[in-house]
Each structure stands twice: as structure tokens, then as C-alpha cells.
Design an enzyme around this catalytic site. Structure first.
Site, PDB file in Angstrom:
ATOM      1  CE1 TYR A 222      29.613  81.827  33.829  1.00 29.48           C
ATOM      2  CE2 TYR A 222      31.127  83.678  33.793  1.00 29.48           C
ATOM      3  CZ  TYR A 222      30.401  82.742  34.501  1.00 29.48           C
ATOM      4  OH  TYR A 222      30.468  82.728  35.862  1.00 29.48           O
TER       5      TYR A 222
ATOM      6  CE  LYS B 216      20.397  68.709  36.758  1.00 34.70           C
ATOM      7  NZ  LYS B 216      20.244  67.960  38.029  1.00 34.70           N
TER       8      LYS B 216
ATOM      9  CG  ASP C  48      22.077  67.504  41.131  1.00 33.28           C
ATOM     10  OD1 ASP C  48      22.928  66.876  40.462  1.00 33.28           O
ATOM     11  OD2 ASP C  48      20.868  67.203  41.131  1.00 33.28           O
TER      12      ASP C  48
ATOM     13  CG  ASP D  30      31.249  81.451  38.747  1.00 38.92           C
ATOM     14  OD1 ASP D  30      32.274  81.959  39.250  1.00 38.92           O
ATOM     15  OD2 ASP D  30      30.108  81.930  38.890  1.00 38.92           O
TER      16      ASP D  30
ATOM     17  CG  ASP E 277      32.751  81.490  44.853  1.00 36.79           C
ATOM     18  OD1 ASP E 277      33.758  81.568  44.111  1.00 36.79           O
ATOM     19  OD2 ASP E 277      32.122  82.491  45.253  1.00 36.79           O
TER      20      ASP E 277
HETATM   21  C1  IPM Z   1      35.199  84.202  38.800  1.00 41.07           C
HETATM   22  C2  IPM Z   1      34.243  85.359  38.910  1.00 41.07           C
HETATM   23  C3  IPM Z   1      33.880  85.855  37.520  1.00 41.07           C
HETATM   24  C4  IPM Z   1      33.198  84.698  36.798  1.00 41.07           C
HETATM   25  C5  IPM Z   1      32.993  87.093  37.472  1.00 41.07           C
HETATM   26  C6  IPM Z   1      33.599  88.236  38.242  1.00 41.07           C
HETATM   27  C7  IPM Z   1      32.688  87.508  36.062  1.00 41.07           C
HETATM   28  O1  IPM Z   1      33.137  85.009  39.661  1.00 41.07           O
HETATM   29  O2  IPM Z   1      36.273  84.374  38.179  1.00 41.07           O
HETATM   30  O3  IPM Z   1      34.901  83.139  39.338  1.00 41.07           O
HETATM   31  O4  IPM Z   1      31.990  84.491  36.947  1.00 41.07           O
HETATM   32  O5  IPM Z   1      33.888  83.996  36.055  1.00 41.07           O
HETATM   33 MG    MG Z   2      33.277  83.098  40.559  1.00 41.19          MG
END
Ligand code: IPM
Ligand code: MG
Length: 367
Positions: free
Chosen positions: A148, A198, A231, A255, A259
Site C-alpha cells: 500500500y 507468500k 492462498d 485486506d 472480506d
Molecule cells: C479496508 C478498505 C480500504 C483498504 C480501502 C477503502 C482503501 O478496503 O479498510 O479494508 O484497502 O484498506
Molecule cells: Mg478492505
């Protein structure tokens, strides 16, 4: 009669942001005010612009005044940033830049994302109840380094071809400090850390793995540590979620995995996060601005409310934080939930129910 003096007062910079951010933050603030009153501490809650809203009003997504206020506050509570209206922006005008800038400026290198499957909700998970019930994971994501922020980065023509570049880089001290955070949390939990990398391909991951193992051997030998490739970790998270306690990983993998982990409780709307490290913590729901839901009063405020609970915990108001968590759990048990969890309640109805359950629990405790 004069009002009783509050025990303590905290200044919170509140950044509602874009999309559903303002709606869910408003609920979190109502819950915070209610518990502050019940627990006799003061909250100075001041709102500042961030993201698209700030771009519209001040022509920059992270105005200086907002950043100054965040640095001076005891904690920052954020809603969500961004939306399709600002998606065409590039470079420093992108809304995401504000979030990344805030994380970097506050030096909150440790992003804590707890994922729990609440009782009675396991049937919401697309993965099925048998697999997810009882899962209780703390994802510890490195937040101020890795790909990042690595340089060189950007786009330019190389040999006449447009070429995009990002760099994944970690220094040993960056790995060591986030590893310590993960191990310290594991000590308070079920004593197991799974470090995700990884290392079969990336040198940066090989260093990551070495440093994590060194910190483990030198400072936390009593804890269990294993290493997974990202993975495989993604697959195991879905196949055997109960096998995980603390997951330690870098910025990009964290990140993605966070999710993915949201499929366990069945809704991203439930997940809170805390970003800590230096003196001021940043607390925000994981869900993002969800523009398609904005302004309809249908967003799940629980991620924001639970983020506010994490904020109180980090400020030393652990009892009040637990009250909030109990209030949310009671709400879920009684089936007061928004559509993402199969319910019919509105954002504010859920908020009122959380406050009522929180207050009820307070009364029961104090009698
Ligand atoms: C998160 C989000 C952020 C990230 C984005 C909005 C920049 O996806 O906090 O997980 O990638 O960190
Ligand atoms: Mg995110």
C-alpha cells in the site's frame, strides 16, 4: 442540584464520511452517549469532514483541520469513505488517499478485525451453520506498510508501453512490531497465531516469516505459531474457520482475508475494526460506504457500534465496551436486525434496540 462531575472526559474526532457512513455513525454516537451517561464519563464528540464530502466542501479528501483534530483527539471514530461520485478522481484527490493518509499520519500500524459468529446467527452464513458456529478469529493486519505504501510506485511508459508499478516491502522492525501485537492478543485469547504470507514466491514474505519466528522464539515461546501461504489460508478459512485464533498478516493479504472472513458471520455489516499503534486509535466499521444502500435507513449499524465499543475498550472503558457488545448480542438474539441479516428493522430501530438492551443490562447489573 449540580450535575455530578464526570469521572473522565474523552475528546473524540468523529468522521462520518460518505455513503452509509453518516447513518451508521449517528447510531454509534447515540449508543456512546447512552453508555457514557450510565458509566459516568464524558465524551466531547466533534464532527469533521473526510473523503468525498471533504472533497466537495474543501477540495481535498483529508483537510488539514480534520487531520489536526484527529491528532489532537483521544480517538477517532470513522464511518466510511468514498463513492461512485468521486471514483473518477485520481492521485491525491482519491478518497482512499484520505484513509491511507490518516492511517499513516496517526501511525496506526495494527489493524484489529475481530470476526465472531454470534449465537443464533450461524444460519446466516452462506457457509452453513455446522462449519461456522463457534468461530472466533482476530485478524491482525499490518496497516501502514507493505504494498500500500511501498515505493517506487506509479504509472509510466517503459519502452513505449504503459507500465504500472507497486512495491511490496517490509523492514524487519515493521514486521516485529506487528508480530508482537498479534502474539500479545493471542496471549489473552486461545494462544495460537497463524502467520499468513507468500513465502514460497516473495522475498518480502520470506523475511516476514523469519522475523515472526524470531519474535516468537525470543518473546512468546509458550504460544503456538504456524505459517500458511495466503492462498492456502484463504481456503482453510472457509473449510476450517474454527481452527484459527489470531491471524497475523501484511497489509494487502489482510485486506483480502478480512472480506473473506466476513462470510463467516454472514454479513460485512457486523464487523468492527480498530487501528492502533501510536497514541491515537482509529475505529471504523469494515463495511465501507455501500453507496447503493446510502440514505435509505437500511444499513446495519452494528459494525459501527461495535467499533465504538472497541474504541471505549482502548480508552480504558472496558466495562462500558462490554455493555455495548452485550447489547448488540441481545439485539441479535431477539432478531432485531437489518435486511443484510435477514431482518426487517431500520438502521435507527436497530440503534434504539441496542440502546434499550444496553440500558436494560446496566439496570440489571446495578440493582
Ligand atoms: C479496508 C478498505 C480500504 C483498504 C480501502 C477503502 C482503501 O478496503 O479498510 O479494508 O484497502 O484498506
Ligand atoms: Mg478492505
Amino acid at each position: 442540584m449540580l450535575p455530578a462531575a464526570v469521572r473522565k472526559e474523552y475528546t473524540i474526532a468523529v468522521l462520518p464520511g460518505d455513503g452509509i457512513g453518516p447513518e451508521v455513525t449517528a447510531v454509534a454516537l447515540r449508543v456512546l452517549r447512552a453508555v457514557a451517561k450510565a458509566h459516568n464519563f464524558g465524551l466531547v464528540l466533534i464532527e469533521y469532514a473526510v473523503g468525498g464530502e471533504a472533497l466537495d466542501r474543501y477540495d481535498e479528501p483529508l483537510p488539514k483541520e480534520t487531520l489536526r483534530a484527529c491528532k489532537a483527539a483521544d480517538a477517532v471514530l470513522l464511518g466510511a469513505i468514498g463513492g461512485p461520485r468521486w471514483d473518477h478522481e485520481t492521485g491525491a484527490r482519491r478518497c482512499e488517499t484520505a484513509l491511507l493518509g490518516l492511517r499513516k499520519s496517526l501511525d496506526v500500524y495494527a489493524n484489529l478485525r475481530p470476526v465472531q459468529v454470534f449465537e443464533g446467527l450461524a444460519d446466516r452464513s452462506p457457509l452453513g451453520m455446522d462449519r461456522v458456529s463457534g468461530a472466533d478469529i482476530l485478524l491482525v493486519r499490518e496497516l501502514t506498510g507493505g504494498i500500500y505504501f511501498g515505493t517506487p510506485r506509479g504509472q509510466k511508459a517503459v519502452g513505449g508501453l504503459r507500465t504500472g508499478t507497486n512495491t511490496m516491502t517490509y523492514r524487519e522492525d515493521e514486521v516485529a512490531r506487528i508480530a508482537r501485537t498479534a502474539f500479545t492478543w493471542a496471549r489473552r485469547r486461545r494462544s495460537r497465531v497463524t502467520s499468513v504470507d507468500k513465502a514460497n514466491v516473495l522475498e518480502v514474505s520470506q523475511l516476514w516469516r523469519t522475523v515472526v519466528a524470531e519474535v516468537h522464539a525470543a518473546e512468546f515461546p509458550e504460544l503456538a505459531l504456524d505459517h500458511l501461504y495466503v492462498d492456502n489460508a484463504a481456503m482453510q478459512l472457509i473449510l476450517r474457520p474454527r481452527a484459527f485464533d489470531v491471524i497475523l498478516t501484511g497489509n494487502l493479504f489482510g485486506d483480502i482475508l478480512s472480506d473473506l472472513a466476513a462470510t463467516l458471520p454472514g454479513s460485512l455489516g457486523l464487523l468492527p475494526s480498530a487501528s492502533v499503534g501510536a497514541s491515537v486509535g482509529l475505529f471504523e466499521p469494515v463495511h465501507g460506504s455501500a453507496p447503493d444502500l446510502a440514505g435509505q435507513g437500511r444499513a446495519n449499524p452494528m459494525g459501527a457500534v461495535l467499533s465504538a465499543a472497541m474504541m471505549l475498550e482502548s480508552l480504558g472503558e472496558g466495562v462500558a465496551a462490554q455493555r455495548i457488545r452485550n447489547g448488540v448480542a441481545a439485539c441479535l438474539q431477539e432478531g432485531v436486525a437489518t435486511a443484510d441479516l435477514g431482518g426487517t428493522a431500520s438502521t435507527s430501530t436497530v440503534g434504539e434496540a441496542i440502546i434499550a438492551f444496553t440500558a436494560g443490562l446496566t439496570t440489571a447489573k446495578s440493582q
